[in-house]
Design a protein around this motif. Structure first.
Motif, PDB file in Angstrom:
ATOM      1  N   PHE A 400      -8.839 -38.087  11.171  1.00 15.30           N
ATOM      2  CA  PHE A 400      -8.670 -37.214  10.197  1.00 15.30           C
ATOM      3  C   PHE A 400      -9.975 -35.878  10.179  1.00 15.30           C
ATOM      4  N   MET A 401     -10.263 -35.704  11.479  1.00 14.39           N
ATOM      5  CA  MET A 401     -11.158 -34.559  11.524  1.00 14.39           C
ATOM      6  C   MET A 401     -11.014 -33.502  12.279  1.00 14.39           C
ATOM      7  N   LEU A 402     -11.315 -32.131  11.929  1.00 16.29           N
ATOM      8  CA  LEU A 402     -11.116 -31.021  12.961  1.00 16.29           C
ATOM      9  C   LEU A 402     -12.557 -30.510  13.337  1.00 16.29           C
ATOM     10  N   TRP A 403     -12.398 -30.074  14.544  1.00 15.54           N
ATOM     11  CA  TRP A 403     -13.748 -29.645  14.990  1.00 15.54           C
ATOM     12  C   TRP A 403     -13.491 -28.222  15.417  1.00 15.54           C
ATOM     13  N   ILE A 404     -14.390 -27.248  14.821  1.00 18.31           N
ATOM     14  CA  ILE A 404     -14.137 -25.817  14.578  1.00 18.31           C
ATOM     15  C   ILE A 404     -15.215 -25.165  15.338  1.00 18.31           C
ATOM     16  N   GLU A 405     -14.915 -24.312  16.496  1.00 19.50           N
ATOM     17  CA  GLU A 405     -16.040 -23.529  17.029  1.00 19.50           C
ATOM     18  C   GLU A 405     -15.950 -22.293  16.803  1.00 19.50           C
ATOM     19  N   LEU A 406     -17.136 -21.370  16.377  1.00 17.37           N
ATOM     20  CA  LEU A 406     -17.101 -20.353  16.096  1.00 17.37           C
ATOM     21  C   LEU A 406     -17.995 -19.442  17.341  1.00 17.37           C
ATOM     22  N   ASP A 407     -18.052 -17.969  16.918  1.00 18.38           N
ATOM     23  CA  ASP A 407     -18.960 -17.178  17.945  1.00 18.38           C
ATOM     24  C   ASP A 407     -20.364 -17.984  18.240  1.00 18.38           C
ATOM     25  N   ARG A 408     -20.799 -17.863  19.517  1.00 14.46           N
ATOM     26  CA  ARG A 408     -22.080 -18.547  19.842  1.00 14.46           C
ATOM     27  C   ARG A 408     -23.182 -18.272  18.931  1.00 14.46           C
ATOM     28  N   GLN A 409     -23.305 -17.091  18.077  1.00 10.54           N
ATOM     29  CA  GLN A 409     -24.249 -16.558  17.258  1.00 10.54           C
ATOM     30  C   GLN A 409     -24.280 -17.123  15.895  1.00 10.54           C
ATOM     31  N   PHE A 410     -22.857 -18.049  15.652  1.00 15.60           N
ATOM     32  CA  PHE A 410     -22.737 -18.310  14.227  1.00 15.60           C
ATOM     33  C   PHE A 410     -23.596 -19.361  14.059  1.00 15.60           C
ATOM     34  N   ASP A 411     -24.014 -19.723  12.638  1.00 18.10           N
ATOM     35  CA  ASP A 411     -24.978 -20.868  12.077  1.00 18.10           C
ATOM     36  C   ASP A 411     -24.338 -21.414  11.130  1.00 18.10           C
ATOM     37  N   SER A 412     -23.744 -22.538  11.239  1.00 21.18           N
ATOM     38  CA  SER A 412     -22.990 -23.359  10.322  1.00 21.18           C
ATOM     39  C   SER A 412     -23.754 -23.915   8.990  1.00 21.18           C
ATOM     40  N   GLN A 413     -25.324 -24.038   9.540  1.00 24.90           N
ATOM     41  CA  GLN A 413     -26.163 -24.436   8.250  1.00 24.90           C
ATOM     42  C   GLN A 413     -26.416 -23.171   7.340  1.00 24.90           C
ATOM     43  N   ARG A 414     -26.337 -21.993   7.832  1.00 22.38           N
ATOM     44  CA  ARG A 414     -26.276 -20.991   6.947  1.00 22.38           C
ATOM     45  C   ARG A 414     -24.917 -20.882   6.242  1.00 22.38           C
ATOM     46  N   LEU A 415     -23.878 -21.347   6.772  1.00 23.12           N
ATOM     47  CA  LEU A 415     -22.682 -21.393   6.045  1.00 23.12           C
ATOM     48  C   LEU A 415     -22.745 -22.241   4.952  1.00 23.12           C
ATOM     49  N   ASN A 416     -23.251 -23.437   5.076  1.00 23.48           N
ATOM     50  CA  ASN A 416     -23.302 -24.502   4.118  1.00 23.48           C
ATOM     51  C   ASN A 416     -24.208 -23.803   2.698  1.00 23.48           C
ATOM     52  N   ARG A 417     -25.247 -23.008   3.294  1.00 24.26           N
ATOM     53  CA  ARG A 417     -26.215 -22.688   2.093  1.00 24.26           C
ATOM     54  C   ARG A 417     -25.348 -21.404   1.381  1.00 24.26           C
ATOM     55  N   ALA A 418     -24.285 -20.793   1.976  1.00 23.52           N
ATOM     56  CA  ALA A 418     -23.517 -19.686   1.618  1.00 23.52           C
ATOM     57  C   ALA A 418     -22.358 -20.458   0.565  1.00 23.52           C
ATOM     58  N   LEU A 419     -22.137 -21.556   0.831  1.00 24.28           N
ATOM     59  CA  LEU A 419     -20.764 -22.355   0.451  1.00 24.28           C
ATOM     60  C   LEU A 419     -21.284 -22.976  -0.892  1.00 24.28           C
ATOM     61  N   LEU A 420     -22.895 -23.387  -1.147  1.00 22.00           N
ATOM     62  CA  LEU A 420     -23.208 -23.744  -2.038  1.00 22.00           C
ATOM     63  C   LEU A 420     -22.847 -23.371  -3.604  1.00 22.00           C
ATOM     64  N   PRO A 421     -22.786 -22.175  -3.655  1.00 23.60           N
ATOM     65  CA  PRO A 421     -22.288 -21.755  -5.185  1.00 23.60           C
ATOM     66  C   PRO A 421     -20.850 -21.971  -5.319  1.00 23.60           C
ATOM     67  N   HIS A 422     -20.066 -22.138  -4.324  1.00 24.96           N
ATOM     68  CA  HIS A 422     -18.801 -22.572  -4.488  1.00 24.96           C
ATOM     69  C   HIS A 422     -18.422 -24.076  -4.463  1.00 24.96           C
ATOM     70  N   ALA A 423     -19.480 -24.757  -4.409  1.00 27.81           N
ATOM     71  CA  ALA A 423     -19.490 -26.211  -4.566  1.00 27.81           C
ATOM     72  C   ALA A 423     -18.597 -26.912  -3.273  1.00 27.81           C
ATOM     73  N   ILE A 424     -18.753 -26.190  -2.241  1.00 28.73           N
ATOM     74  CA  ILE A 424     -18.141 -26.669  -1.062  1.00 28.73           C
ATOM     75  C   ILE A 424     -19.162 -26.988   0.038  1.00 28.73           C
ATOM     76  N   GLN A 425     -19.002 -28.194   0.577  1.00 30.43           N
ATOM     77  CA  GLN A 425     -19.840 -28.575   1.765  1.00 30.43           C
ATOM     78  C   GLN A 425     -19.235 -29.019   2.864  1.00 30.43           C
ATOM     79  N   ILE A 426     -19.516 -28.265   4.087  1.00 27.55           N
ATOM     80  CA  ILE A 426     -18.925 -28.730   5.492  1.00 27.55           C
ATOM     81  C   ILE A 426     -19.879 -29.512   6.315  1.00 27.55           C
ATOM     82  N   ALA A 427     -19.539 -30.243   7.341  1.00 25.24           N
ATOM     83  CA  ALA A 427     -20.454 -30.862   8.149  1.00 25.24           C
ATOM     84  C   ALA A 427     -20.828 -29.874   9.381  1.00 25.24           C
ATOM     85  N   PRO A 428     -22.295 -29.401   9.256  1.00 27.91           N
ATOM     86  CA  PRO A 428     -22.632 -28.500  10.257  1.00 27.91           C
ATOM     87  C   PRO A 428     -22.741 -29.076  11.662  1.00 27.91           C
ATOM     88  N   GLY A 429     -22.335 -28.345  12.746  1.00 24.12           N
ATOM     89  CA  GLY A 429     -22.168 -29.016  13.967  1.00 24.12           C
ATOM     90  C   GLY A 429     -23.248 -29.405  14.667  1.00 24.12           C
TER      91      GLY A 429
END
Lengths: 473, 473
Positions: A400-429
């Motif tokens: 029940f897991m999807l693995w998503i790959e974005l542009d080579r420059q993308f930073d999923s830890q930065r994504l998690n920080r940006a999602l903080l105010p929305h109370a959403i957390q993803i697993a950074p690659g």
């Protein structure tokens, strides 16, 4: 299950079987009502349900149609191997993922949590409830070090489905798959040893290697067929590898099922170079195909495969019941279990043995498999819809897991920080590699029933990804 | 509890306080009936109960008397230290002890099992039963890595009684005390390191040292005051010791409570030589004295003490809930917990938090303490009566274990083999040392209610000991 869901499932399975193809008109509400002897409103409910799931599209005055097949997003790329054994880092990011307590308002889209709301779990909970009340020495005392004999008997039978004939006395129950994997690593390798792993790889194993002071050799891994056998053979030539650790069936995080021929070939390599195989099968029973895929262990003839699994993904992680079939390493595993935890809790073991013996486990698995298969399609559709073009997505055959790959420059830890105010957390690659390699990837969980709330969250993640891509810094 | 038991406890506590001395006449049945407003038959029942426990002796037409004080058996001798760090063996004998499944007809007189039949456990089991039925994400999912916050809050309060002020965030729950001890050893030492231990010492710790490839330096240990501080200081001078592991309060297997002054002095030594202290307090709440003794941790100011405990001895081992207050090693412990087990089971943690918060734990402890204190006297009497003269016996101040030392030539593993046909098992002394040193000793458990069956078993053990002593081979 209610009538309209049954009907919707029937229609969607006909679509999946190809009876209705993209663009086809689906049977009219009236026709289905007559055919199945249900009310018009039940059929309408079923169609609305299919519409919500993206499986049917209404056209005014024409009825319902199969939506045009969407172009499947491209697969993630095969990782470039590090070419050398690495020390593992990334603990801080794992800690972030696992520090959120259950019941927190944060929507944890990244964790490896199954849906635990299914009514098919109820008989298990009733067993726990009943057994806990009898205040018997069986539940409250130290159990046998190997684990409850009745449960080991049931596990032995379950494993027949994966092609394994393992007597109950060769199985040891553990506190979750974590303990099984840790003990397997401890039984086969010493500090400083090199272990070959598929990559991306389960962060629990990565951290175990860190804890034991071992080195990870991350091998190129195909998103459909798994670890590269050519790369593995080269690595076995080049490095003093002591064990191969991998999740060949319903891989976490990529979701592929390694073909049987590859499993056999991998075992032959392990035999030729005399290394152990630590096979994580924790999602193996959640393959969408039937019968479930074979394990590498099922081909093992000289006891070099340590098969690790648990009920954490199929039932509930809170039970903390896993198991290991350690082959020739049985005595070492018993010792490591004794010093690590003493024993696994008795009560859930006894309740699980009852639950499986009474025939409740198979229907539960069937239900979860079909829910997860449907949710995979939905989640894939949502990601296609809400993530920026060019997003690459895995095509899981189980779990029940999807693995998503974005542009080579993308930073999923930065994504998690940006999602903080929305109370959403993803697993950074990054946590799926020894050294944080997959920062441009993330893992999403699609286990729970697909709700508007989850769709909203996926949209929010997609929008945030787009914003971050537009403002790199 | 019934009235006559209350009355009997009151009389026996007056005897223990010295209000009535050996040979004294106890109050008449009539006087007690008037004094306490209970029936004559209740008083008679109370006296019969005291008589059964060896606390009162009837003399025809004269009433009840305090029995003449029996000569206490001599204490076990202080072990002769090995003088050098040792590799640990003895796993086969530990395995024998822990392989018997619960519910087996073998009477396990040697295992560290508390009495789990007390009615004071019922509210806990009701909580488990109720919580398990609600199918909530809280019980079934992965918990927070540190452990359930409500339970950690309760543990923090409980530890105040031992002089410790440790906030809940500095506590980590574990899968039993095994995981706490293992993680403590892993967090403070590396393979090859030397750890100083009291001796005899808990076999779980010995085996952990074996598993991690560490060496045990066994120090002379007084059966009343614990580890020799002089020997420890010499050892710290002589060897590169990384940690001191000991069970200073209600020691297993000797039962002593290390005096506060010694605990402080030991901490000072640890500070001076900059080594960690791994303090096993798993029996600490079962001290017969009130208030419970202080821990070494309570004097700790620089976070060098890792306090390990669990509910396995106070409530039931089957719960598998332990905890650790690891001081400055918190981050390492979290990592080791993550790789070892992922988390401790949620359901028992939540039920325990409820149980303690509702005030059920203290009365339970009081009841068990007084049961174990009474049983210690009975078991000591039985051993005095049924074992050969010259048998040395520990004088536990808490817990539920008796340590018995026999003639230097005696072999308690041979004893276990001879007891096999009688379906009785004792814990051979050899497993409490790195190298099987205490073969002439054994450990007996006196937790469960003293029954004729247990008295018979002790007599059988004593007779078998005598036979073996008479026929050495």
């Amino acid at each position: 299950m209610t009538l309209y869901i049954d009907l919707a499932n029937m229609i969607s399975s006909r679509i999946e079987q190809g009876l209705y193809r993209p663009g086809d008109r689906l049977p009219s509400v009236r026709a289905l009502s007559v055919e199945h002897g249900v009310s018009l409103s039940t059929v309408q409910q079923a169609y609305r349900h299919l519409e919500d799931q993206g499986m049917a599209t209404p056209r005014p005055k024409s009825g319902y149609f199969v939506p045009p097949s969407r172009q499947k997003p491209e697969l993630p790329m095969v990782n470039r191997a590090a070419q050398r054994p690495l020390d593992v880092s990334q603990w801080d990011n794992v800690l972030e993922l696992i520090s959120i307590p259950p019941g927190s308002p944060v929507l944890q889209l990244g964790r490896g949590m199954p849906d635990i709301s299914s009514p098919t779990l109820k008989p298990l909970l009733r067993s726990i409830s009943r057994l806990s009340r009898r205040q018997s020495v069986i539940e409250l005392s130290y159990g046998c070090i190997n684990g409850d004999p009745a449960l080991r008997e049931q596990i032995s039978r379950l494993m027949l489905d994966s092609g394994c004939q393992i007597p109950a006395e060769d199985i040891v129950t553990t506190t979750g798959c974590h303990e099984a994997l840790s003990a397997a690593i401890g039984a086969t390798c010493k500090p400083g040893d090199v272990i070959a792993v598929d990559s991306p790889s389960f962060h629990g194993v990565m951290q175990a290697l860190k804890g034991f002071g071992m080195k990870a050799l991350e091998l190129p891994t195909d998103p459909l067929t798994g670890i590269s056998l050519e790369a593995l053979e080269l690595a076995l030539e080049q490095w003093p590898i002591k064990a191969i650790q991998l999740t060949p069936t319903c891989n976490n995080p990529l979701g592929y099922i390694m073909p049987d021929a590859n499993k056999r070939a991998l075992l032959e390599l392990a035999q030729r170079y005399d290394v152990a195989i630590i096979e994580d099968d924790v999602y193996g029973e959640l393959a969408y195909s039937y019968p479930r895929p074979r394990t590498i262990k099922s081909y093992d003839e000289d006891g070099r495969v340590l098969l690790c699994s648990s009920f954490s993904k199929t039932l509930a992680p809170g039970l903390r019941i896993g198991w290991i079939a350690p082959g020739r390493y049985l005595q070492k595993i018993l010792h490591l279990k004794y010093i690590g935890t003493g024993m696994a809790a008795q009560l859930p073991q006894l309740a699980l043995a009852e639950y499986i013996a009474a025939g409740h486990y198979e229907p539960h698995l069937r239900r979860m498999r079909s829910q997860y298969a449907r949710n995979r399609d939905l989640m894939t559709n949502w990601v296609s819809r809400y993530f920026p073009p060019g997003t690459r997505v895995s095509q899981p055959d189980g779990g029940f897991m999807l693995w998503i790959e974005l542009d080579r420059q993308f930073d999923s830890q930065r994504l998690n920080r940006a999602l903080l105010p929305h109370a959403i957390q993803i697993a950074p690659g990054s946590i799926f590699s020894a050294t944080g390699k997959y920062r441009n990837c993330l893992r999403l969980n699609y286990a729970t029933k697909a709700t508007a709330e989850i769709e909203d969250a996926v949209r929010k993640v997609g929008e945030t990804v787009a914003q971050l891509l537009a403002s790199p810094d």
